[in-house]
Design an enzyme around this catalytic site. Structure first.
Site, mmCIF file in Angstrom:
data_model
loop_
_atom_site.group_PDB
_atom_site.id
_atom_site.type_symbol
_atom_site.label_atom_id
_atom_site.label_comp_id
_atom_site.label_asym_id
_atom_site.label_seq_id
_atom_site.Cartn_x
_atom_site.Cartn_y
_atom_site.Cartn_z
ATOM 1 N NE ARG A 61 -2.604 -2.045 2.829
ATOM 2 C CZ ARG A 61 -2.846 -2.149 4.397
ATOM 3 N NH1 ARG A 61 -3.455 -0.991 4.964
ATOM 4 N NH2 ARG A 61 -2.537 -3.431 4.956
ATOM 5 C CD GLU A 98 -3.242 -2.911 14.562
ATOM 6 O OE1 GLU A 98 -3.189 -2.641 13.367
ATOM 7 O OE2 GLU A 98 -4.127 -2.733 15.504
HETATM 8 O O1 LIG Z 1 3.097 -0.203 11.867
HETATM 9 P P1 LIG Z 1 2.681 -1.449 11.612
HETATM 10 O O2 LIG Z 1 2.314 -2.241 12.824
HETATM 11 O O3 LIG Z 1 4.027 -2.255 11.205
HETATM 12 O O4 LIG Z 1 1.831 -1.626 10.389
HETATM 13 C C1 LIG Z 1 1.466 -0.964 9.398
HETATM 14 C C2 LIG Z 1 1.912 -1.902 7.949
HETATM 15 O O5 LIG Z 1 0.706 -2.724 7.942
HETATM 16 C C3 LIG Z 1 0.374 -2.623 6.722
HETATM 17 O O6 LIG Z 1 0.877 -3.438 5.573
HETATM 18 P P2 LIG Z 1 0.648 -4.925 5.622
HETATM 19 O O7 LIG Z 1 1.891 -5.667 5.746
HETATM 20 O O8 LIG Z 1 -0.666 -5.614 5.916
HETATM 21 O O9 LIG Z 1 0.928 -5.166 3.801
HETATM 22 P P3 LIG Z 1 0.257 -4.627 2.452
HETATM 23 O O10 LIG Z 1 0.770 -3.075 2.564
HETATM 24 O O11 LIG Z 1 0.546 -5.312 1.515
HETATM 25 O O12 LIG Z 1 -1.406 -4.735 2.660
HETATM 26 C C4 LIG Z 1 0.225 -1.307 6.244
HETATM 27 O O13 LIG Z 1 0.273 -0.945 4.856
HETATM 28 C C5 LIG Z 1 1.692 -0.844 6.937
HETATM 29 O O14 LIG Z 1 2.722 -1.338 6.011
HETATM 30 N N1 LIG Z 2 -5.620 -1.613 11.551
HETATM 31 C C1 LIG Z 2 -4.833 -1.426 10.291
HETATM 32 N N2 LIG Z 2 -5.771 -1.383 9.208
HETATM 33 C C2 LIG Z 2 -4.892 -1.461 8.288
HETATM 34 N N3 LIG Z 2 -3.714 -1.783 8.032
HETATM 35 C C3 LIG Z 2 -3.160 -1.937 8.919
HETATM 36 N N4 LIG Z 2 -1.711 -2.208 9.163
HETATM 37 C C4 LIG Z 2 -1.518 -2.521 10.530
HETATM 38 N N5 LIG Z 2 -2.542 -2.110 10.993
HETATM 39 C C5 LIG Z 2 -3.536 -1.790 10.285
#
Ligand SMILES: O=P(O)(O)OC[C@H]1O[C@H](OP(=O)(O)OP(=O)(O)O)[C@H](O)[C@@H]1O
Ligand SMILES: Nc1ncnc2[nH]cnc12
Length: 175
Positions: A61, A98
């Site tokens: 993302r 998370e």
């Molecule tokens: O601050 P944090 O607890 O580390 O979480 C934040 C991360 O989680 C999500 O990515 P995800 O790993 O779900 O991957 P995606 O972007 O491919 O959906 C979001 O896009 C951040 O990169």
């Molecule tokens: N609550 C949340 N929603 C979307 N992306 C996330 N990445 C980590 N926590 C998230």
């Protein structure tokens, strides 16, 4: 204001991908090209006083607005990817987020020594992901210039973990 528009359009999905997580779904934003432009401009506007050589966006993302932000700032874009996706020689960093754990990679020639790297992602939660990205930037001898997010889940206090790298944290919508 752009922050109100983001908050209005984002969809909260309870218990995804795990029970207890309220997932902030940004896909409705992507269906609105006018708002996408406004967001790219607002992200760049927040960074007007920050010296930036490169924007690094985090898969997946963080790619959506990372490249748009780099173009607004007229600087190069570097993709930081999940393990196993980049074709050339890489360095790696594992982390917890998370709702799980993963490994990030970047090409070993992605940054020049001393370059100021702005790290962009869609959302800051615990900070695990951007801390890992910061470690990759530093391993290659570059500097973290700051952090840019659409959304900061401030109640999870991710900001605290980023201070070791940079205290410049910008977001458009905070919860
Ligand atoms: O601050 P944090 O607890 O580390 O979480 C934040 C991360 O989680 C999500 O990515 P995800 O790993 O779900 O991957 P995606 O972007 O491919 O959906 C979001 O896009 C951040 O990169
Ligand atoms: N609550 C949340 N929603 C979307 N992306 C996330 N990445 C980590 N926590 C998230």
């Amino acid at each position: 204001m752009v922050s109100d528009k983001i908050k209005q359009i984002i969809r909260d999905v309870p218990d995804f991908p795990k029970p207890g997580i309220i997932f902030k779904d940004i896909t409705p934003i992507l269906k609105n090209p006018e708002l996408c432009n406004e967001i790219a401009e607002a992200l760049a506007e927040q960074l007007i006083d920050v010296e930036i050589d490169v924007v690094a966006g985090i898969e997946s993302r963080g790619f959506l607005f990372g490249l748009a932000l780099a173009q607004q700032l007229n600087v190069p874009f570097v993709p930081i990817r999940k393990a196993g996706k980049l074709p050339y020689k890489t360095i790696q960093q594992s982390y917890d987020l998370e709702y799980g754990s993963a490994t990030l990679e970047v090409h070993e020639d992605a940054f020049d020594v001393g370059q100021k790297v702005l790290i962009h992602d869609d959302l800051l939660a615990t900070g695990g992901t951007v801390v890992a990205a910061s470690a990759l930037v530093q391993k290659l001898g570059a500097e973290v210039a700051g952090y840019s997010f659409l959304i900061n889940l401030a109640f999870l206090n991710g900001k605290q973990r980023l201070k070791a790298y940079s205290d410049k944290l910008f977001s458009l919508a905070d919860y």
